[in-house]
Design a protein around this motif. Structure first.
Motif, PDB file in Angstrom:
ATOM      1  N   VAL A  92       0.876  -1.165   0.000  1.00 35.99           N
ATOM      2  CA  VAL A  92       0.000   0.000   0.000  1.00 35.99           C
ATOM      3  C   VAL A  92       0.915   1.217   0.000  1.00 35.99           C
ATOM      4  N   LEU A  93       0.848   1.991  -1.074  1.00 34.99           N
ATOM      5  CA  LEU A  93       1.715   3.157  -1.246  1.00 34.99           C
ATOM      6  C   LEU A  93       0.879   4.424  -1.127  1.00 34.99           C
ATOM      7  N   THR A  94       1.427   5.425  -0.462  1.00 35.07           N
ATOM      8  CA  THR A  94       0.766   6.724  -0.356  1.00 35.07           C
ATOM      9  C   THR A  94       1.627   7.750  -1.077  1.00 35.07           C
ATOM     10  N   VAL A  95       0.975   8.494  -1.977  1.00 37.54           N
ATOM     11  CA  VAL A  95       1.669   9.471  -2.816  1.00 37.54           C
ATOM     12  C   VAL A  95       1.106  10.862  -2.525  1.00 37.54           C
ATOM     13  N   ARG A  96       2.017  11.829  -2.399  1.00 37.22           N
ATOM     14  CA  ARG A  96       1.614  13.226  -2.220  1.00 37.22           C
ATOM     15  C   ARG A  96       2.467  14.082  -3.140  1.00 37.22           C
ATOM     16  N   ASP A  97       1.825  14.933  -3.920  1.00 41.11           N
ATOM     17  CA  ASP A  97       2.536  15.861  -4.810  1.00 41.11           C
ATOM     18  C   ASP A  97       3.575  15.150  -5.682  1.00 41.11           C
ATOM     19  N   GLY A  98       3.195  13.988  -6.214  1.00 43.18           N
ATOM     20  CA  GLY A  98       4.068  13.273  -7.135  1.00 43.18           C
ATOM     21  C   GLY A  98       5.213  12.520  -6.499  1.00 43.18           C
ATOM     22  N   GLN A  99       5.191  12.368  -5.161  1.00 45.25           N
ATOM     23  CA  GLN A  99       6.248  11.640  -4.475  1.00 45.25           C
ATOM     24  C   GLN A  99       5.662  10.629  -3.506  1.00 45.25           C
ATOM     25  N   LEU A 100       6.373   9.540  -3.340  1.00 40.49           N
ATOM     26  CA  LEU A 100       5.989   8.500  -2.401  1.00 40.49           C
ATOM     27  C   LEU A 100       6.311   8.969  -0.988  1.00 40.49           C
ATOM     28  N   ILE A 101       5.293   8.974  -0.112  1.00 43.95           N
ATOM     29  CA  ILE A 101       5.534   9.399   1.273  1.00 43.95           C
ATOM     30  C   ILE A 101       5.422   8.244   2.266  1.00 43.95           C
ATOM     31  N   GLU A 102       4.780   7.146   1.850  1.00 42.51           N
ATOM     32  CA  GLU A 102       4.597   6.021   2.773  1.00 42.51           C
ATOM     33  C   GLU A 102       4.489   4.745   1.958  1.00 42.51           C
ATOM     34  N   ALA A 103       5.136   3.676   2.446  1.00 41.58           N
ATOM     35  CA  ALA A 103       4.999   2.353   1.842  1.00 41.58           C
ATOM     36  C   ALA A 103       4.785   1.343   2.957  1.00 41.58           C
ATOM     37  N   GLU A 104       3.740   0.540   2.804  1.00 45.34           N
ATOM     38  CA  GLU A 104       3.471  -0.574   3.716  1.00 45.34           C
ATOM     39  C   GLU A 104       3.561  -1.846   2.894  1.00 45.34           C
ATOM     40  N   VAL A 105       4.437  -2.768   3.297  1.00 37.63           N
ATOM     41  CA  VAL A 105       4.642  -4.010   2.555  1.00 37.63           C
ATOM     42  C   VAL A 105       4.072  -5.168   3.360  1.00 37.63           C
ATOM     43  N   TYR A 106       3.302  -6.006   2.664  1.00 40.19           N
ATOM     44  CA  TYR A 106       2.733  -7.216   3.254  1.00 40.19           C
ATOM     45  C   TYR A 106       3.312  -8.391   2.489  1.00 40.19           C
ATOM     46  N   PHE A 107       4.168  -9.177   3.164  1.00 42.59           N
ATOM     47  CA  PHE A 107       4.842 -10.289   2.502  1.00 42.59           C
ATOM     48  C   PHE A 107       3.838 -11.357   2.116  1.00 42.59           C
ATOM     49  N   GLY A 108       4.045 -11.910   0.955  1.00 36.60           N
ATOM     50  CA  GLY A 108       3.210 -12.989   0.462  1.00 36.60           C
ATOM     51  C   GLY A 108       3.920 -14.323   0.632  1.00 36.60           C
ATOM     52  N   TRP A 109       4.177 -14.989  -0.481  1.00 32.97           N
ATOM     53  CA  TRP A 109       4.787 -16.303  -0.426  1.00 32.97           C
ATOM     54  C   TRP A 109       5.764 -16.456  -1.581  1.00 32.97           C
ATOM     55  N   ASN A 110       6.598 -17.491  -1.450  1.00 35.13           N
ATOM     56  CA  ASN A 110       7.517 -17.825  -2.535  1.00 35.13           C
ATOM     57  C   ASN A 110       6.746 -18.550  -3.628  1.00 35.13           C
ATOM     58  N   ILE A 111       7.264 -18.480  -4.845  1.00 33.04           N
ATOM     59  CA  ILE A 111       6.647 -19.163  -5.973  1.00 33.04           C
ATOM     60  C   ILE A 111       7.705 -20.100  -6.554  1.00 33.04           C
ATOM     61  N   PRO A 112       7.460 -21.394  -6.694  1.00 27.83           N
ATOM     62  CA  PRO A 112       6.190 -22.024  -6.403  1.00 27.83           C
ATOM     63  C   PRO A 112       5.939 -22.076  -4.899  1.00 27.83           C
ATOM     64  N   HIS A 113       4.674 -22.155  -4.558  1.00 29.49           N
ATOM     65  CA  HIS A 113       4.263 -22.215  -3.157  1.00 29.49           C
ATOM     66  C   HIS A 113       4.863 -23.456  -2.511  1.00 29.49           C
ATOM     67  N   LYS A 114       5.296 -23.344  -1.265  1.00 34.86           N
ATOM     68  CA  LYS A 114       5.916 -24.472  -0.568  1.00 34.86           C
ATOM     69  C   LYS A 114       4.894 -25.532  -0.151  1.00 34.86           C
ATOM     70  N   VAL A 115       3.617 -25.171  -0.141  1.00 37.33           N
ATOM     71  CA  VAL A 115       2.560 -26.091   0.263  1.00 37.33           C
ATOM     72  C   VAL A 115       1.814 -26.535  -0.982  1.00 37.33           C
ATOM     73  N   SER A 116       1.502 -27.816  -1.062  1.00 39.36           N
ATOM     74  CA  SER A 116       0.796 -28.323  -2.239  1.00 39.36           C
ATOM     75  C   SER A 116      -0.623 -27.753  -2.283  1.00 39.36           C
ATOM     76  N   VAL A 117      -1.165 -27.705  -3.492  1.00 35.98           N
ATOM     77  CA  VAL A 117      -2.527 -27.186  -3.690  1.00 35.98           C
ATOM     78  C   VAL A 117      -3.505 -27.974  -2.822  1.00 35.98           C
ATOM     79  N   GLY A 118      -4.334 -27.257  -2.090  1.00 37.58           N
ATOM     80  CA  GLY A 118      -5.306 -27.876  -1.197  1.00 37.58           C
ATOM     81  C   GLY A 118      -4.746 -28.211   0.167  1.00 37.58           C
TER      82      GLY A 118
END
Length: 123
Positions: A92-118
């Motif tokens: 989630v990035l917040t931009v003010r006057d054409g510049q980035l003022i805040e970044a919030e990063v939420y880690f996902g997962w590696n690809i391929p996923h380490k867990v099998s489908v299901g």
């Protein structure tokens, strides 16, 4: 460039191009960065701690259209490193006057996923 989504795209491009000069222009002096490993670090700490990761980054592929609401942009991407490792994150990035003022990063997962489908991982 003042549209938040355009600024977001430019930030990722600067990261892939290893163009710190472009990033310096796009990232505001009062910028803050938060992730599961960083709690609202400032611009100087971001450039010292996070920017060096650009050396390992080969690409970002946006998984969905960027979602913009006001000055915020939600981005989900798959990133590939120079050695071919892939992972997915949402930011989630917040931009003010054409510049980035805040970044919030939420880690996902590696690809391929380490867990099998299901399946699921035990903690």
């Amino acid at each position: 460039m003042t549209e938040p989504a355009d600024v977001a795209r430019a930030i990722y491009q600067a990261y892939v191009a290893k163009d710190r000069a472009a990033a310096e222009v796009l990232i505001a002096r009062d910028f803050h960065f938060t992730s599961p490993l960083d709690n609202r670090i400032d611009r100087a700490v971001y450039f010292a701690r996070c920017w060096p990761n650009s050396e390992h980054t080969a690409s970002f592929a946006f998984m969905y259209p960027l979602i913009t609401e006001g000055d915020r942009v939600v981005v989900t991407y798959e990133s590939t490193t120079k050695v071919g490792q892939r992972f997915r994150n949402t930011e989630v990035l917040t931009v003010r006057d054409g510049q980035l003022i805040e970044a919030e990063v939420y880690f996902g997962w590696n690809i391929p996923h380490k867990v099998s489908v299901g399946g699921f991982a035990d903690n």
